[in-house]
Scaffold this active site. Structure first.
Site, PDB file in Angstrom:
ATOM      1  N   CYS A  82     -85.945  61.886 -69.062  1.00 44.65           N
ATOM      2  CA  CYS A  82     -84.799  61.968 -68.040  1.00 44.65           C
ATOM      3  C   CYS A  82     -84.251  60.804 -67.401  1.00 44.65           C
ATOM      4  O   CYS A  82     -83.679  60.101 -68.219  1.00 44.65           O
ATOM      5  CB  CYS A  82     -85.322  62.872 -66.755  1.00 44.65           C
ATOM      6  N   HIS A  85     -87.084  67.738 -69.514  1.00 41.31           N
ATOM      7  CA  HIS A  85     -88.631  67.413 -68.984  1.00 41.31           C
ATOM      8  C   HIS A  85     -89.715  68.139 -69.548  1.00 41.31           C
ATOM      9  O   HIS A  85     -90.074  69.269 -69.287  1.00 41.31           O
ATOM     10  CB  HIS A  85     -88.626  67.847 -67.549  1.00 41.31           C
ATOM     11  N   GLU A 119     -92.824  67.735 -69.732  1.00 41.35           N
ATOM     12  CA  GLU A 119     -93.954  67.871 -68.773  1.00 41.35           C
ATOM     13  C   GLU A 119     -94.055  69.089 -68.011  1.00 41.35           C
ATOM     14  O   GLU A 119     -94.962  69.679 -67.479  1.00 41.35           O
ATOM     15  CB  GLU A 119     -94.322  66.751 -68.198  1.00 41.35           C
TER      16      GLU A 119
END
Ligand SMILES: *[C@@H]1O[C@H](CO)[C@@H](O)[C@H](O)[C@H]1NC(C)=O
Ligand SMILES: *[C@@H]1O[C@H](CO)[C@@H](O)[C@H](O)[C@H]1NC(C)=O
Ligand SMILES: *[C@@H]1O[C@H](CO)[C@@H](O)[C@H](O)[C@H]1NC(C)=O
Length: 351
Positions: free
Chosen positions: A165, A278, A280
């Site tokens: 990001c 993202h 994660e």
């Protein structure tokens, strides 16, 4: 389980039989459970020898450590600390790395650069997180570390970088040498698909390990989480000679106005991968109801984490174990910051 069953069974017998007739039955049961455990606990001599296991490939390092650069603030809108030099790492990035078999050393961006560079010698790869800061000391630290990552690779040390990001946006600015290269996009708090670029490389990229059915679903199902208001269109990216000679565009995504932006890149010559999304969050963040948590989405997190750590295992760095332990993120405790249902679920803060 077996013992629970024995106790409830014996309790039943006690109430129905007033004498001690249940004792031999209980003993027999305990003996049965014991012998079953013994049976499964004892190994044949041929199974005991560890020499039957082939040694792991010595070309790989099986104790990899990833450095994660901390971001300004407390990650919780000031509810944890307002100290001006505070910085944080959302615990989801740490869990992401740990889930693939590596440990984390925080690279605290406010630390003196000599110390940061020393810590860089204790890790086998680096992760740049999301966030908002794009100038000042934080940007300079990202620049310094990015240059070091390239230097290590130029010197024959395979040393991967994941830029997520904001991290991706910053390396786009650094590589293009243009701090105004990014454009406005409408992709805050939105799940999206990934559209693979024509002739995009799969082998040797983050998508290499994805099974075919999951790769296909990336293009049709909203399996990745976006949360950004800046981005770069594929046209602008490819037209920029510095960007297109450094990076291959692997995927694009569409924002809320159906505008395409670059969503995954990898470097042609370095083990550097950039994600506008993202990876994660799917497995480790819960505040936004838009974050995908389907089994497919969780697998996306897992395959992406596995690639980073598999690249870190190729690193030739074998840092002293005690120095590593002295700097691990386990020297800090994460705080539950998501109780109000906003922001990150857990953060590590550094003050
Ligand atoms: C930080 O400042 C904000 C705004 O003044 C305040 O609401 C918050 O309680 C402060 N945080 C701490 C940890 O004191
Ligand atoms: C993709 O590959 C085909 C066949 O080699 C080629 O004709 C086409 O120009 C390529 N497209 C891009 C965007 O590179
Ligand atoms: C923040 O500043 C204080 C006071 O100068 C210093 O003691 C502390 O080490 C700094 N913390 C970080 C994480 O840089």
């Amino acid at each position: 389980m077996a013992m629970d069953a024995v106790w409830s069974f014996s309790a039943t017998i006690t109430t129905s039989w007033r004498n001690y007739m249940w004792i031999p039955i209980l003993i027999a049961l305990l003996e049965f459970v014991g012998s079953a455990e013994a049976h499964y606990g004892i190994l044949l001599p041929s199974q005991r020898s560890s020499s039957a296991c082939p040694a792991p490939d010595p070309d790989f390092y099986y104790r990899p450590v990833i450095g994660i650069v901390s971001h300004p603030g407390d990650g919780a809108s000031g509810s944890l600390t307002n100290v001006t030099n505070a910085s944080y790492i959302a615990a989801s990035y740490v869990k992401f790395v740990e889930s693939a078999g590596a440990r984390v050393i925080p690279l605290i961006y406010t630390e003196p650069s000599e110390r940061l560079l020393k810590k860089l010698d204790l890790v086998n790869g680096v992760l740049f997180t999301g966030g908002w800061a794009n100038s000042g000391l934080y940007f300079e630290t990202i620049q310094t570390i990015f240059k070091k990552v390239l230097e290590k690779n130029d010197g024959g040390h395979h040393f991967p970088l994941y830029a997520t990001c904001l991290g991706f946006e910053l390396i786009t600015m650094i590589v293009s040498e243009d701090n105004n290269i990014l454009e406005e996009v409408s992709a805050t708090n939105q799940a999206s698909t990934l559209q693979f670029a024509e002739n995009a490389t799969i082998d040797g990229t983050v998508f290499e390990r994805f099974p075919a059915h999951l790769l296909k679903k990336l293009a049709t199902d909203c399996l990745v989480m976006q949360n950004h208001h800046l981005g770069i269109s594929p046209r602008r990216f490819l037209d920029n000679k510095k960007l297109s000679s450094f990076f291959e565009v692997l995927t694009t995504s569409k924002d809320e106005d159906k505008k395409d932006y670059v969503s995954t890149v990898r470097s042609w010559n370095y083990p550097v991968t950039g994600f506008q999304w993202h990876p994660e969050k799917n497995a480790f963040e819960w505040a936004s109801p838009r974050i995908p948590h389907t089994e497919d989405a969780i697998q996306v997190t897992q395959y992406v984490a596995n690639f980073l750590v598999s690249e870190a295992r190729k690193s030739i760095n074998r840092p002293p174990a005690q120095e590593v332990r002295d700097n691990l993120i386990y020297n800090y405790s994460p705080t539950y910051s998501g109780k109000a249902g906003r922001g990150f679920d857990q953060v590590y803060t550094f003050t």
